[in-house]
Scaffold this motif. Sequence first.
Motif, PDB file in Angstrom:
ATOM      1  N   MET A 182     -32.034   6.402 -34.654  1.00  0.00           N
ATOM      2  CA  MET A 182     -31.814   7.808 -34.974  1.00  0.00           C
ATOM      3  C   MET A 182     -32.111   8.721 -33.781  1.00  0.00           C
ATOM      4  SD  MET A 182     -30.955  10.152 -37.167  1.00  0.00           S
ATOM      5  CE  MET A 182     -31.138   9.652 -38.884  1.00  0.00           C
ATOM      6  N   ASN A 183     -33.142   8.394 -33.016  1.00  0.00           N
ATOM      7  CA  ASN A 183     -33.466   9.214 -31.847  1.00  0.00           C
ATOM      8  C   ASN A 183     -32.327   9.234 -30.834  1.00  0.00           C
ATOM      9  OD1 ASN A 183     -35.945  10.013 -32.767  1.00  0.00           O
ATOM     10  ND2 ASN A 183     -37.099   8.462 -31.631  1.00  0.00           N
ATOM     11  N   ASP A 184     -31.630   8.096 -30.682  1.00  0.00           N
ATOM     12  CA  ASP A 184     -30.497   8.044 -29.767  1.00  0.00           C
ATOM     13  C   ASP A 184     -29.348   8.902 -30.275  1.00  0.00           C
ATOM     14  OD1 ASP A 184     -31.871   6.310 -28.115  1.00  0.00           O
ATOM     15  OD2 ASP A 184     -31.046   4.510 -29.072  1.00  0.00           O
ATOM     16  N   VAL A 185     -29.139   8.879 -31.590  1.00  0.00           N
ATOM     17  CA  VAL A 185     -28.080   9.699 -32.185  1.00  0.00           C
ATOM     18  C   VAL A 185     -28.385  11.184 -32.002  1.00  0.00           C
ATOM     19  CG1 VAL A 185     -26.907  10.319 -34.331  1.00  0.00           C
ATOM     20  CG2 VAL A 185     -27.479   7.922 -33.869  1.00  0.00           C
ATOM     21  N   ILE A 186     -29.635  11.561 -32.279  1.00  0.00           N
ATOM     22  CA  ILE A 186     -30.040  12.957 -32.117  1.00  0.00           C
ATOM     23  C   ILE A 186     -29.907  13.384 -30.660  1.00  0.00           C
ATOM     24  CG2 ILE A 186     -31.976  14.575 -32.263  1.00  0.00           C
ATOM     25  CD1 ILE A 186     -32.975  12.972 -34.677  1.00  0.00           C
ATOM     26  N   ARG A 187     -30.298  12.499 -29.753  1.00  0.00           N
ATOM     27  CA  ARG A 187     -30.200  12.802 -28.323  1.00  0.00           C
ATOM     28  C   ARG A 187     -28.753  13.074 -27.920  1.00  0.00           C
ATOM     29  NH1 ARG A 187     -29.572  10.318 -23.269  1.00  0.00           N
ATOM     30  NH2 ARG A 187     -31.018  11.103 -21.670  1.00  0.00           N
ATOM     31  N   GLU A 188     -27.818  12.238 -28.387  1.00  0.00           N
ATOM     32  CA  GLU A 188     -26.403  12.438 -28.083  1.00  0.00           C
ATOM     33  C   GLU A 188     -25.909  13.783 -28.607  1.00  0.00           C
ATOM     34  OE1 GLU A 188     -24.278   9.149 -29.652  1.00  0.00           O
ATOM     35  OE2 GLU A 188     -25.131   7.689 -28.246  1.00  0.00           O
ATOM     36  N   MET A 189     -26.333  14.138 -29.836  1.00  0.00           N
ATOM     37  CA  MET A 189     -25.920  15.404 -30.431  1.00  0.00           C
ATOM     38  C   MET A 189     -26.490  16.588 -29.651  1.00  0.00           C
ATOM     39  SD  MET A 189     -26.417  14.364 -34.437  1.00  0.00           S
ATOM     40  CE  MET A 189     -26.178  16.041 -35.014  1.00  0.00           C
ATOM     41  N   LEU A 190     -27.755  16.484 -29.249  1.00  0.00           N
ATOM     42  CA  LEU A 190     -28.382  17.561 -28.491  1.00  0.00           C
ATOM     43  C   LEU A 190     -27.677  17.763 -27.149  1.00  0.00           C
ATOM     44  CD1 LEU A 190     -32.175  16.857 -29.135  1.00  0.00           C
ATOM     45  CD2 LEU A 190     -30.894  18.857 -29.909  1.00  0.00           C
ATOM     46  N   ILE A 191     -27.402  16.676 -26.463  1.00  0.00           N
ATOM     47  CA  ILE A 191     -26.731  16.768 -25.162  1.00  0.00           C
ATOM     48  C   ILE A 191     -25.355  17.387 -25.314  1.00  0.00           C
ATOM     49  CG2 ILE A 191     -25.710  15.413 -23.301  1.00  0.00           C
ATOM     50  CD1 ILE A 191     -28.068  13.486 -23.556  1.00  0.00           C
ATOM     51  N   SER A 192     -24.627  16.963 -26.352  1.00  0.00           N
ATOM     52  CA  SER A 192     -23.298  17.514 -26.595  1.00  0.00           C
ATOM     53  C   SER A 192     -23.355  19.018 -26.867  1.00  0.00           C
ATOM     54  CB  SER A 192     -22.639  16.798 -27.778  1.00  0.00           C
ATOM     55  OG  SER A 192     -21.381  17.351 -28.080  1.00  0.00           O
ATOM     56  N   ASP A 193     -24.316  19.431 -27.716  1.00  0.00           N
ATOM     57  CA  ASP A 193     -24.459  20.854 -28.030  1.00  0.00           C
ATOM     58  C   ASP A 193     -24.854  21.657 -26.805  1.00  0.00           C
ATOM     59  OD1 ASP A 193     -23.802  20.363 -30.624  1.00  0.00           O
ATOM     60  OD2 ASP A 193     -25.847  20.436 -31.413  1.00  0.00           O
ATOM     61  N   LEU A 194     -25.765  21.123 -25.991  1.00  0.00           N
ATOM     62  CA  LEU A 194     -26.200  21.827 -24.784  1.00  0.00           C
ATOM     63  C   LEU A 194     -25.057  21.952 -23.781  1.00  0.00           C
ATOM     64  CD1 LEU A 194     -29.694  20.146 -24.396  1.00  0.00           C
ATOM     65  CD2 LEU A 194     -29.307  22.585 -24.785  1.00  0.00           C
ATOM     66  N   GLN A 195     -24.270  20.884 -23.641  1.00  0.00           N
ATOM     67  CA  GLN A 195     -23.129  20.933 -22.730  1.00  0.00           C
ATOM     68  C   GLN A 195     -22.099  21.955 -23.194  1.00  0.00           C
ATOM     69  OE1 GLN A 195     -22.029  16.782 -22.812  1.00  0.00           O
ATOM     70  NE2 GLN A 195     -23.072  16.361 -20.865  1.00  0.00           N
ATOM     71  N   GLN A 196     -21.889  22.026 -24.515  1.00  0.00           N
ATOM     72  CA  GLN A 196     -20.940  22.991 -25.053  1.00  0.00           C
ATOM     73  C   GLN A 196     -21.438  24.411 -24.828  1.00  0.00           C
ATOM     74  OE1 GLN A 196     -17.972  22.422 -26.135  1.00  0.00           O
ATOM     75  NE2 GLN A 196     -17.494  24.527 -26.750  1.00  0.00           N
ATOM     76  N   THR A 197     -22.737  24.628 -25.013  1.00  0.00           N
ATOM     77  CA  THR A 197     -23.309  25.954 -24.802  1.00  0.00           C
ATOM     78  C   THR A 197     -23.141  26.392 -23.350  1.00  0.00           C
ATOM     79  OG1 THR A 197     -24.945  25.624 -26.539  1.00  0.00           O
ATOM     80  CG2 THR A 197     -25.422  27.334 -24.939  1.00  0.00           C
ATOM     81  N   ILE A 198     -23.415  25.475 -22.425  1.00  0.00           N
ATOM     82  CA  ILE A 198     -23.246  25.792 -21.005  1.00  0.00           C
ATOM     83  C   ILE A 198     -21.789  26.079 -20.684  1.00  0.00           C
ATOM     84  CG2 ILE A 198     -23.396  24.825 -18.671  1.00  0.00           C
ATOM     85  CD1 ILE A 198     -25.905  23.326 -19.611  1.00  0.00           C
ATOM     86  N   TYR A 199     -20.877  25.274 -21.271  1.00  0.00           N
ATOM     87  CA  TYR A 199     -19.446  25.470 -21.027  1.00  0.00           C
ATOM     88  C   TYR A 199     -18.983  26.840 -21.503  1.00  0.00           C
ATOM     89  CZ  TYR A 199     -14.397  24.966 -21.572  1.00  0.00           C
ATOM     90  OH  TYR A 199     -13.052  25.156 -21.525  1.00  0.00           O
ATOM     91  N   GLU A 200     -19.464  27.232 -22.696  1.00  0.00           N
ATOM     92  CA  GLU A 200     -19.032  28.508 -23.270  1.00  0.00           C
ATOM     93  C   GLU A 200     -19.604  29.698 -22.513  1.00  0.00           C
ATOM     94  OE1 GLU A 200     -20.289  28.199 -27.279  1.00  0.00           O
ATOM     95  OE2 GLU A 200     -18.548  27.014 -27.923  1.00  0.00           O
ATOM     96  N   LYS A 201     -20.743  29.513 -21.877  1.00  0.00           N
ATOM     97  CA  LYS A 201     -21.418  30.640 -21.231  1.00  0.00           C
ATOM     98  C   LYS A 201     -21.495  30.502 -19.720  1.00  0.00           C
ATOM     99  CE  LYS A 201     -24.356  31.524 -25.285  1.00  0.00           C
ATOM    100  NZ  LYS A 201     -25.732  31.684 -25.787  1.00  0.00           N
ATOM    101  N   ASP A 202     -20.693  29.575 -19.146  1.00  0.00           N
ATOM    102  CA  ASP A 202     -20.861  29.311 -17.725  1.00  0.00           C
ATOM    103  C   ASP A 202     -20.539  30.521 -16.853  1.00  0.00           C
ATOM    104  OD1 ASP A 202     -18.140  29.364 -17.987  1.00  0.00           O
ATOM    105  OD2 ASP A 202     -17.790  27.326 -17.277  1.00  0.00           O
ATOM    106  N   ASP A 203     -19.755  31.487 -17.387  1.00  0.00           N
ATOM    107  CA  ASP A 203     -19.452  32.668 -16.593  1.00  0.00           C
ATOM    108  C   ASP A 203     -20.652  33.600 -16.486  1.00  0.00           C
ATOM    109  OD1 ASP A 203     -19.275  33.147 -19.333  1.00  0.00           O
ATOM    110  OD2 ASP A 203     -17.975  34.893 -19.028  1.00  0.00           O
ATOM    111  N   ARG A 204     -21.667  33.346 -17.318  1.00  0.00           N
ATOM    112  CA  ARG A 204     -22.853  34.192 -17.274  1.00  0.00           C
ATOM    113  C   ARG A 204     -23.951  33.591 -16.397  1.00  0.00           C
ATOM    114  NH1 ARG A 204     -23.502  35.449 -23.784  1.00  0.00           N
ATOM    115  NH2 ARG A 204     -21.303  35.942 -24.176  1.00  0.00           N
TER     116      ARG A 204
END
Length: 324
Positions: A182-204
């Motif tokens: 489960m920790n590996d699954v959560i880690r993958e989800m966290l990384i994906s969400d963080l990458q998406q957040t950076i992608y959406e806000k990279d102009d800032r």
Amino acid sequence: MNYDEFVNYVREGMEDVLGDDCIVSTHKVLKNNDIELEALTVINKESNVSPTIYLNSYYEEYKKGTDKGQIIKEIYELYNEHSLKINFNVDIFKDYNKISKRIVYKLINTKTNEKLLSDIPSFEYLDLSIVFYCLLDDEFLGSATALIHNIHMEMWEIDKAELLEVAKANTPELLPYELKNMNDVIREMLISDLQQTIYEKDDRYDMNCNMPEPDIVADGLLKDISSAGNDIAMYVLTNKQKTNGAICMLYDKVLDNFANELDKDLFILPSSVHEIIIVPATDDIDRKELDNMVKDVNKKELDAIDVLSDHVYYYSRERREVCL
């Protein structure tokens, strides 16, 4: 507008937008747990199949204040995005020799699917039912599926036993299982969400600044979670497509091998129709607490259409089978 008026408005609006070359219709589709959804389909000269657009969520948008004209625009754009890409040969579905290699199975709840089960072939498994569907993978359709009904068996001139035989062979091959901590699954989800957040806000951001990498942030969050005292080992079993993956607990020797590897019996939490959570059975784990956990998640977190069961199951190494 009430619900029926809204459905008629959308259908008529799409007819106006698409013109006389298309036939727009709405009908109810029975989904898992006997949930009925309102489906809009469009038949045109360019394709022999149509994307299905479910209107229920759009009605919820309308009730929250979204302009009905904007909803028509959204539905048209969604249809337009997918319609010209679809060119699936539906005749393949009529030929059992061709479609048999694509037949797989999944698990649904027996009690909450009485209406659906009256029209489809099935086998009982504990308080669940094994049902069958076809994978209609296509370059543009992606992993489209079609539930197998009794009428299909009549057309193919086969019985349930043959369906079960081919599905048992096909499913692990076409939808191989994936078992992760489960920790590996959560880690993958966290990384994906963080990458998406950076992608959406990279102009800032000044991307040359010393921002921590998403995997470092995820590891830090998991460390905080672990320090909070949740020491129960959990594992997620699903298929690589993460769709209808609860059936993986029926795959040959998957549970048996894992239980022997851990040297423990297993509690099986039906997280949804798409995956199960496995907890090694130890003396300090209360089964009633696990039952309450499943019920609470089903009620508060899970979409009703994805619920599999309200209680845990138990895998016994001695009996080599899943029990209620």
